[in-house]
Design a protein around this motif. Structure first.
Motif: not given
Length: 1004
Positions: A247-256, A358-366, A384-394
């Motif tokens: 996650y790129h919180f530095d690019r996120a203006q709204r977070i859920l 410029a928003s970001l949504v995330l879910a917890g481990t639980y 948000n994909a590719g902006q505030t959220v990036a996917y990488i190889e495990p």
């Protein structure tokens, strides 16, 4: 034991028997004067001379022989290790200078992932851990676990010897036994099973791959009690494959956030916390991000939210579906929300849509996989994909659903198919889901081997136990949450000849006798370097030294992926549950139980409940009232046919009809600190309710159990210290903090008339040199407690135990206060670190009869310990309640534990007052360097321990006479205010009022 010719074995046996027997000590003291005894000790322990007369006290003799036996454990019967080179993080001096520490870059493995560290080393002793500013996971910050891990290194309760079925053995005996066992397994290795936690170590992964290639029928299983199974399954459901999310919180203006404690409980939390807070410093930039949180049990992430909803764990999925449906994701289905929450969700969705990309949504481990899948789809819909959220190889070497992997192992054990089980630094007997009966199934294993730092529940059932090396004693490597690798380099020779996972894997392949962790790790990276198309360094030696020096291996971050979300197989909404729900969470102090024997972390108040030394059943005030419960009541908890007892603690902000249990307590045989603390919550945790479940039954037993909380300790008598405003209020009146008196427990904010400073009998003093001061940004403080424990390490602050805490005698010089405002079912939460204010007109100074507390020429309120006679007048006269008193000799010497102490700080004895000194030892170190170079101390050259540990840089310290210093700039802000300024104390520590950014469409 013969008085004429004692042997070393008899001596050790006698010392053990004499530990708690004064009469035996007297006889041993007499023995110390015999020539045979003296000659034996001179021969065995030449570094510890015996006094010429038996005049030393029993305590002195205990210290002497305790240290000697520790050294015997370090050096006895071990071959000389090869000389290995480790590289300091800073410029290496020509030689070690006594009193001047060296710093080395390394990393701490935490749930398998690397947390970058700089380890301070005094004359070969690690004494402090700081964040590595070059490491992507820490950026110079730390958390409480990173700070507290140092104590585990020196814990005398660590496993110290190789054992075979409970009897002391040797590493060579183990190698011989394993050689024979592997020969019996044959070339295929059928029956060999390896169980590890999450593996991100490139070297260990390569060794496991080599082992499986050599023994193709061998099986590798993974299990971590706080695992990422739901994240993996959610990614598979939405993206079609396993990926990791950065996650790129530095690019996120709204977070859920859907039940995600990203400020504390993620492998990248220190980085995420800094990025999030950097988007909220309104005194630096005009814009401010906004955080929405939906969660069941209070977290520090929820405490920093601009808007928060408390819902039962099973209901979070409904809110995720509602948000997805509102964004046009038809596969999300319909979700019936409570009418009072529908406007909240609609306003939040409109806000997210207005900030696409410029928003970001995330879910917890639980949360279950469906919630994670919905979150992937939501981020895709919002751009948000590719902006505030990036996917990488495990990042993991082999990502799997760990619960399934563990169940496969249990099934194999039950079928008698496990001939040899090797467990690396995992404790499945404690942490495996209760219905798997892992302990019972181990009886079906022919030979079991356990490598661990402590002799724990799994050790008791294994044939062989190998003491593990602490990460500060070992050569290894580990990858961070984004894939960046760090080479772990040791700071000290293994205290108990502990072994690494690398050595044990080498033993399985018949290489144990010659295995060298340094050669194994270096050899892996040499192969890596050789295979690079464009090496980052001209030769491997330069590459290796640079990686050690910087604490990161350049170019090792995981590759970015493009993975569009699709919800083709989304399951139907879960049925609504009635009655009570149970929720399991890792403990804020001891995590999954791995720090249960760590007294620093046990005494560290938990972030929101402020409990110490225990876990509890957390319930909301409304639920407690409905069920007729009160704090400290012992209740019977029944779930899925299992039951335990636990004490109740009322938790404001907890979801109604939800009972939260922290993991890791209720254990025996884990050490003198952790034994018997708290309640065994793992006994209720099953595979069907790994993180939460419905159908909980609760009954009051009528008994009480005293819990130790610091909630009302050092109370401020109703004074309102925290000042809070909204972004709109700040825009309208930047000096709003000057017109408030702050927040009080359970109340809101209220303006008051500004009062003029009262007159003073003391003349003003002009500081022509340095004038030290501190400013703390309350908007940036997340209440993580890293500052508190960092101060404890830096300043040799002792622990007092549960009984001492219960009496209000904890010794922490820095207390992070937690305040509630509003209704207890959904309160606003505020944090405020409270060190010594270093008042210019300090009320403590004139009342001291011996001038033990005095003001110096640079504005510091100092304590002269050898003057203090313990009247405690200063503490009584301090309106800020920041002074601590040594009621007992908490610093009684234990030779091994004494090694962690900072040699630059006095160790206080019983009967003196202690308090924050602004880390004067660090000021003096910087002063010496500046004077040698004939200059002033530069801004930022002095970092207090709390400042350096803070992951969000909420604390700033410096010279307020320097008009360009960071602390001066902060104190010039209109948000700046001092506590109890109306008393005329003129505190040098001031605060920036907290600013929040609520959505005007949501009615508070």
């Amino acid at each position: 034991m013969s008085m004429e010719q004692p042997t070393l074995a008899e001596l050790r046996q006698r010392l053990q028997a004499c530990r708690d027997n004064r009469q035996l000590w007297r006889s041993l003291e007499e023995l110390a004067d015999t020539e045979a005894f003296r000659q034996l000790v001179r021969q065995e322990f030449p570094a510890y001379p015996i006094p010429s007369k038996p005049s030393a006290s029993r305590r002195d003799f205990l210290r002497l022989m305790g240290a000697a036996l520790v050294m015997a454990g370090l050096a006895g019967c071990r071959p000389q290790r090869p000389r290995e080179q480790i590289v300091p993080y800073v410029v290496k001096p020509e030689e070690i200078i006594p009193g001047k520490p060296l710093f080395f870059a390394t990393a701490m493995p935490w749930d398998g992932y690397g947390m970058g560290l700089l380890a301070e080393n005094h004359m070969g002793r690690p004494t402090k851990l700081e964040g590595n500013p070059l490491h992507p996971a820490s950026l110079g910050g730390t958390n409480s676990f990173m700070q507290g891990a140092l104590l585990n290194l020196y814990d005398p309760d660590r496993a110290q010897v190789v054992s075979n079925r409970g009897q002391i053995s040797t590493w060579q005996n183990f190698l011989d036994a394993m050689r024979g066992q592997m020969e019996r397994l044959g070339e295929g290795g059928a029956g060999l099973h390896l169980l590890t936690g999450t593996v991100t170590s490139p070297t260990l992964a390569a060794q496991i791959a080599a082992l499986r290639e050599r023994y193709p029928q061998a099986r590798w299983h993974q299990w971590e009690p706080v695992n990422r199974d739901y994240r993996r399954a959610g990614a598979q459901m939405a993206l079609g494959r396993f990926v990791d999310t950065v996650y790129h919180f530095d690019r996120a203006q709204r977070i859920l956030s859907f039940d995600a404690d990203f400020l504390f409980a993620e492998p990248g939390s220190p980085r995420y916390a800094l990025q999030f807070i950097d988007g909220r410093r309104v005194w630096v930039q005009p814009e401010m991000n906004r955080l929405y949180v939906i969660e069941s049990s209070p977290t520090i992430t929820g405490a920093k939210a601009d808007h928060r909803l408390a819902v039962r764990p099973s209901q979070v999925e409904l809110y995720a579906r509602a948000v997805a449906r509102a964004l046009g994701i038809e596969r999300a289905g319909d979700a019936a929300l409570p009418p009072e929450h529908q406007p909240w969700i609609e306003a939040a969705v409109r806000d997210l849509e207005a900030h696409r990309g410029a928003s970001l949504v995330l879910a917890g481990t639980y949360q279950p996989p469906v919630v994670h899948a919905l979150v992937h789809a939501i981020n895709e819909a919002l751009g948000n994909a590719g902006q505030t959220v990036a996917y990488i190889e495990p990042v993991e070497a082999e990502p799997v659903i760990q619960l399934e992997s563990l169940m496969e192992l249990v099934e194999a054990m039950a079928a008698g198919a496990v001939n040899t089980l090797v467990i690396l630094e995992s404790n499945p007997v404690l942490t495996a889901p209760a219905e798997l009966a892992f302990a019972e199934q181990m009886a079906n294993v022919e030979l079991s081997v356990h490598l661990s730092l402590y002799a724990d529940e799994t050790t008791a059932l294994c044939d062989w136990h190998i003491p593990a090396a602490h990460f500060l004693e070992a050569w290894s490597d580990v990858r961070a949450f984004d894939g960046t690798a760090t080479i772990i380099q040791p700071l000290i020779t293994p205290l108990f000849d502990g072994k690494t996972s690398h050595e044990l894997l080498a033993a399985l392949m018949g290489q144990g006798a010659m295995a060298d962790p340094y050669a194994i790790v270096r050899g892996h990276w040499e192969s890596y370097y050789t295979g690079l198309a464009e090496p980052p360094a001209p030769d491997f030696e330069t590459f290796w030294r640079t990686a050690l020096h910087d604490g990161i291996v350049a170019g090792t971050a995981s590759a970015a992926l493009t993975a569009p979300a699709a919800l083709d197989d989304l399951p139907a909404p879960a049925a609504a549950s009635d009655g009570l729900e149970i929720a399991f969470r890792p403990d804020p102090s001891i995590w999954d139980g791995q720090f249960v024997n760590n007294s620093w972390l046990q005494e560290l108040p938990k972030q929101l409940s402020l409990l110490t030394w225990d876990n509890a059943a957390l319930v909301s005030p409304a639920t407690a009232e409905r069920l007729g419960l009160a704090a400290h009541d012992v209740v019977q908890l029944r779930h899925n046919g299992r039951q335990i007892q636990a004490a109740v603690w009322l938790m404001p902000g907890q979801a109604d009809d939800t009972v939260t249990l922290y993991l890791g307590y209720g254990r025996e045989g884990v050490g003198r600190v952790g034994d018997g603390l708290g309640f065994p919550t793992y006994q209720l945790r099953t595979a069907q309710a790994l993180w939460f479940g419905s159908g909980l039954e609760l009954a009051n037993t009528g008994e009480r159990y005293e819990l130790a909380s610091t909630q009302n300790h050092h109370f401020l008598e109703g004074r309102r210290f925290v000042r809070v405003g909204t972004l709109d209020e700040f825009a309208e009146n930047p000096a709003f903090a000057q017109d408030q008196v702050g927040v009080e427990h359970g109340t809101g904010l209220g303006p008051t008339d500004e009062e003029a400073a009262p007159p003073s009998l003391y003349p003003e003093y002009e500081y022509t040199g340095y004038a030290w001061g501190m400013a703390i940004d309350l908007t940036a403080c997340i209440g993580c407690n890293a500052c508190t424990i960092a101060c404890q390490l830096e300043n040799n602050i002792p622990v007092v135990g549960k009984a001492g805490v219960a009496m209000g005698r904890e010794m922490h010089w820095l207390k992070v206060d937690r305040y509630y405002a509003g209704e207890l079912d959904d309160p606003a939460v505020y944090f405020q670190p409270r060190p010594c204010m270093h008042c210019e007109k300090a009320p403590c100074e004139p009342v001291c009869p011996v001038e033990a507390t005095v003001h110096d020429s640079e504005g510091l309120n100092e304590m002269v310990y050898n003057r203090c006679v313990g009247t405690r007048y200063c503490s009584n006269n301090c309106p800020y309640k920041v002074r601590r008193f040594n009621f007992f000799n908490y610093t009684e010497e234990i030779p091994l534990l004494a090694m962690w102490r900072n040699p630059d700080v006095t160790v206080r004895a019983r009967g003196v007052m202690e308090k924050c000194t602004y880390c004067i030892q660090r000021i003096n170190q910087a002063r010496y360097e500046a004077e040698k170079e004939n200059r002033r101390i530069a801004d930022g050259e002095v970092l207090t321990a709390c400042q350096q540990a803070c992951p969000t840089r909420a604390i700033v310290f410096g010279d307020i006479n320097n008009l360009e210093s960071a602390v001066t700039r902060m104190k010039e802000q209109p948000l700046n205010y001092g506590l109890l300024e109306e008393l005329g104390t003129q505190p040098r520590t001031t605060y920036l009022a907290e600013v929040r950014n609520p959505n005007p469409e949501i009615v508070a």
